[in-house]
Every structure is written in C-alpha cells, then in structure tokens.
Design a protein around this motif. Sequence first.
Motif, short mmCIF file in Angstrom:
data_model
loop_
_atom_site.label_atom_id
_atom_site.label_comp_id
_atom_site.label_asym_id
_atom_site.label_seq_id
_atom_site.Cartn_x
_atom_site.Cartn_y
_atom_site.Cartn_z
N PHE A 245 1.01 -1.17 -0.01
CA PHE A 245 0.08 0.03 -0.26
C PHE A 245 0.75 1.22 0.07
N ALA A 246 2.19 1.18 0.77
CA ALA A 246 2.92 2.36 0.63
C ALA A 246 3.55 2.42 -0.78
N ILE A 247 3.93 1.49 -1.43
CA ILE A 247 4.08 1.65 -3.21
C ILE A 247 2.86 2.13 -3.55
N ILE A 248 1.85 1.80 -3.68
CA ILE A 248 0.81 2.17 -4.21
C ILE A 248 0.67 3.94 -3.95
N GLY A 249 0.91 4.58 -2.76
CA GLY A 249 0.64 5.76 -2.52
C GLY A 249 2.04 6.28 -3.14
N GLU A 250 3.07 5.92 -3.17
CA GLU A 250 4.31 6.37 -3.74
C GLU A 250 4.26 6.66 -5.36
N GLU A 251 3.65 5.45 -6.04
CA GLU A 251 3.73 5.65 -7.45
C GLU A 251 2.00 6.21 -7.83
N LEU A 252 1.14 5.75 -7.07
CA LEU A 252 -0.12 6.29 -7.81
C LEU A 252 -0.83 7.59 -6.88
N GLY A 253 -0.16 8.00 -5.89
CA GLY A 253 -0.42 9.02 -5.13
C GLY A 253 -1.59 8.74 -4.20
N LEU B 280 -8.16 -3.40 6.61
CA LEU B 280 -8.12 -2.26 7.57
C LEU B 280 -7.03 -2.39 8.37
N VAL B 281 -6.65 -3.38 8.68
CA VAL B 281 -5.36 -3.92 9.62
C VAL B 281 -4.15 -3.49 8.78
N ASN B 282 -3.96 -3.89 7.70
CA ASN B 282 -2.73 -3.68 6.85
C ASN B 282 -2.75 -2.45 6.50
N MET B 283 -3.54 -1.68 6.08
CA MET B 283 -3.63 -0.10 5.65
C MET B 283 -3.40 0.63 6.71
N GLY B 284 -4.11 0.43 7.89
CA GLY B 284 -3.90 0.98 9.36
C GLY B 284 -2.45 0.84 9.78
N GLY B 285 -1.60 -0.23 9.70
CA GLY B 285 -0.52 -0.44 9.91
C GLY B 285 0.50 0.50 9.09
N GLY C 224 0.12 4.32 9.85
CA GLY C 224 0.75 4.37 11.27
C GLY C 224 -0.72 4.68 12.32
N LEU C 225 -1.65 4.25 11.71
CA LEU C 225 -2.69 4.22 12.67
C LEU C 225 -2.96 3.12 13.55
N LEU C 226 -2.21 2.09 13.36
CA LEU C 226 -2.40 0.47 13.83
C LEU C 226 -0.99 0.06 14.03
N PRO C 227 -0.79 -0.79 14.92
CA PRO C 227 0.55 -1.30 14.98
C PRO C 227 0.83 -2.28 13.78
N ILE C 228 2.21 -2.44 13.47
CA ILE C 228 2.27 -3.60 12.29
C ILE C 228 2.11 -4.97 12.71
N THR C 229 1.47 -5.72 12.04
CA THR C 229 0.79 -7.04 12.47
C THR C 229 1.51 -7.99 11.53
N LEU D 123 -2.44 -7.39 2.48
CA LEU D 123 -3.46 -6.79 1.93
C LEU D 123 -4.21 -7.78 0.97
N PRO D 124 -5.50 -8.06 0.98
CA PRO D 124 -6.23 -9.14 0.37
C PRO D 124 -6.05 -8.73 -1.03
N LEU D 125 -5.92 -9.74 -1.86
CA LEU D 125 -6.07 -9.59 -3.34
C LEU D 125 -4.73 -8.91 -3.84
N MET D 126 -3.84 -8.13 -3.08
CA MET D 126 -2.93 -7.37 -3.60
C MET D 126 -1.59 -7.77 -3.15
#
Length: 442
Positions: A287-295, A341-346, A349-354, A358-361
């Motif tokens: 999800f971090a790479i999605i944010g970096e490449e696709l904003g 939610l748990v993956n993207m929240g981690g 920074g909204l949730l601890p890393i578990t 990320l399903p399907l991705m």
Amino acid sequence: MAAPAGLDRDAHVAPGRATGVVASLLRRPMASYYALLGSAGLLLGLGLIMVLSASSIDSYANSGSAFTQFTKQLTFALLGIPAFWLALRLPMRVWPMLGWPLVVVSMILLLMLPFFGKEVNGAKLWLALGPIQIQPVEVAKLALALWGSAVLVRKRPLLTEWRHLAVPLLAGSAVLFGLVGLEDFGGMMLLLFILIALLWTAGVRFRVFATLGAIAFVGLVPLVATKPERISRLTCFTDPFAHQDTCGYQVVRGFYSLGTGGWLGLGLGQSREKWGGLPEAHNDFIFAIIGEELGVLGCLVVIVLFGVLTYAGIRIASRVDDPFRRLVAAAGTVWLAGQALVNMGGVVGLLPITGVPLPLMSAGGSSLVLTMFVIGMLASFARHEPEAVLALHARGRAWWVRWSGIPLPELPGRPGRARQALRSGRAGRPLGHYRGRTGGRR
C-alpha cells in the motif's frame, strides 16, 4: 414569468440524476454479485500490476529476472481461479458440512507449525508440504467462519444460555486463538474479528461481548508479554521516528514512500523506496508503494474498491434467506474488510504492524488462493438471493455459464409462486413487487 411546469420538474430531477442511476442499479437482482466480482477483479488486477512494480528490483537482484516474484504471484492467481470456480459451484448443502473437517485440519496444521514451520522474521507462519508452502492461519479463518456459523444456527434457540454458547463455540475458538497466537498475533486478531462478526450477526446480547472483551484482554497480555518483538512493535507504534534505526525502520520508510507520492504519485514503476529502502515492499507494505507511485488518488481508488467489496458482502448477508449463509457471508466480509483495514492502518501508522497481507494485492500464495475461494463463496451466496434466483431462471444460463458448469440455483420454496412470477415476466423485479401481503421483506 413562471417557467413551464415541465422545466421545473426537470431542473428538480437533474441534481439527483446520478444518485437515481446508482439506486436503479442497486435495485437490480444481481447487483450484489456484480459489485462483488467487479471490485474483487479490479483489486486483483491492480495487485498484480503493483506486485510487478514493487518486486522487480529485488527479483532482478536475486534471480537476474525482474519477473520472478510477479510470475509466482500470477501463478497463484491462476490457481485461485479453480478455487473460485469450486466455491461458486459447490451445492448449498455442502457448506455446513465443511466446518468440522476444516477445524480438525487447521488444528493439525497449527500443531505442526512449531516443529516443521519455516521461520521468517522471527516467526513460523508457513508450513512446507513438499513444494507447497501454506499458511495454516488462512485455513483456520475459513474453518472458524464455516464451523462457527453451523454451530450458531444449530444452537440458535439456546444462545441466551452461557453453557450452550461456551461449548463448543467459545471453547473451540479459544483453542484456535491460542494455536494461532503463538506465532501469528495478527492472524489471531483476524480470528477475533470473525468470531465477533458471527456473534453480532447471530444476535448475541451485549453483555456477552463485554465479558468476552475482558477475557480476551486477560488472554492477550501473556501472548504479547512472552514475545519481545511484539512488545517492541507496540513501543515503536507510539513513536516510530524515535526507533527508526531499529524496530521503527520499516514504518518510517513506509511514511517516506507515502509522503513522496503526493496527490498523483511519481508514476507507475517510479518508486524510489523499492530500491532496497522499504522492506517487504511487494508484500505487507504494498500500500505504501501504491501511495508513492499512484499518489493519494491511487490510495483512494483502492480504499473505494475495498468499500464496494465490503458493501457487496454486507448486502449479500442481509438479503440471503438462509441463517447459515447469512452468518458465513457476514464473517467472510468482516474477514476481508478487517484484514484490509489492519494492513492499511499499519502502513499509515494508525495501527501497530501485524504482518497481515493486503487481500488480493499483497504477494502471497495461500492467502491469495484462500481469498479467491472466499470471494467465490460470497458470489455463490449472491446468486442464491431470492431475487437473483428468479432473475437467473428467467434469463436462462449464458453460454459461458453452461461451459463452466455452474448450475442454476434452486428456485426458492413455494415453487408455484416462483413459476408464476417467471411466467408473468416479473422475475427481474425486486421480490417485494410480487410478494404482496405475504409478509416478505420489501
């Protein structure tokens, strides 16, 4: 001079025309089915593209080919298609019978994990069975959803009594929680989400949730305290920049990746953090790479697609007329939505890393195949909504449905009324149109 009445009416309707179109689409009998498949298919396609982008550098450095990890992910996606097809084709009477065997299989696999599991980053999450590696927690999630639903339906009149709720559902769930929690804290939290969804959908009283919450808190303390890495994750969660050279490194690099993308991103394939700066870029932190490449726009698209998937699952759970399917659909939807939610929240920074994907991705084999199986299960339930059943019988089977061997769902009870609706051409309407005053849901 006053405008003609027709113009006033058109001007009044125009602002809500888009809303009216959406409402009209949602009133169609197969809306749940198409919303589920559309959102899941787009997430899977985008996930394959992002796995290729995020893993290309590491794949080339390790194997000399930029497509190594992508090829594995594409292979698992292709293996997920038969799993999806199988779930779509299974008769409804088979689903309740799968619970107990899956619980036994999952417990055996979890018991084997400490002895034969493959250790990655200090945890044994994968079990190697020859050339195949599976995550037993994925089997445990499906087992709890199916088995728990069957138990709750069977004991539905007795759920107000603690002993009937505790045995076997809560006792069996506690065993699964313990076996999973020894190695996978994130997986245990997802099992807890599934159990809560089952109890909530079954109508269990609020005081039960309060008691279970207290018991869960007492049980979680030793599971966290006995693992130093779990304590460090909680410590780093509160202030990752204070520990950016140790346990907070991955979180901080994920922040840099998200912050670099801006609104529109650097462009597909243009990530800088995937050049060794961000660990597990193709897996837990995709999800971090999605944010970096696709904003921000790309992140919003992913969130909206998961929102549509969640809405479709909730809609299926609310429209099916079988209590077992209602419980399983609710549990499966909470499983997928909670994991996202748990993956993207981690990552943000909204949730601890578990460590949950990320399903399907995210890259991963057993997780992707089991997720596609669950999507197929939900799609099968969507085809068995009363309105969908009538619509499918009215239109007949398309050539691709006949070729794939997917049977038409059985007509709902009271076949005379169903056949009468089919003959009158009203099967495509919501069921409330022809139920009249028979007490059906409008």
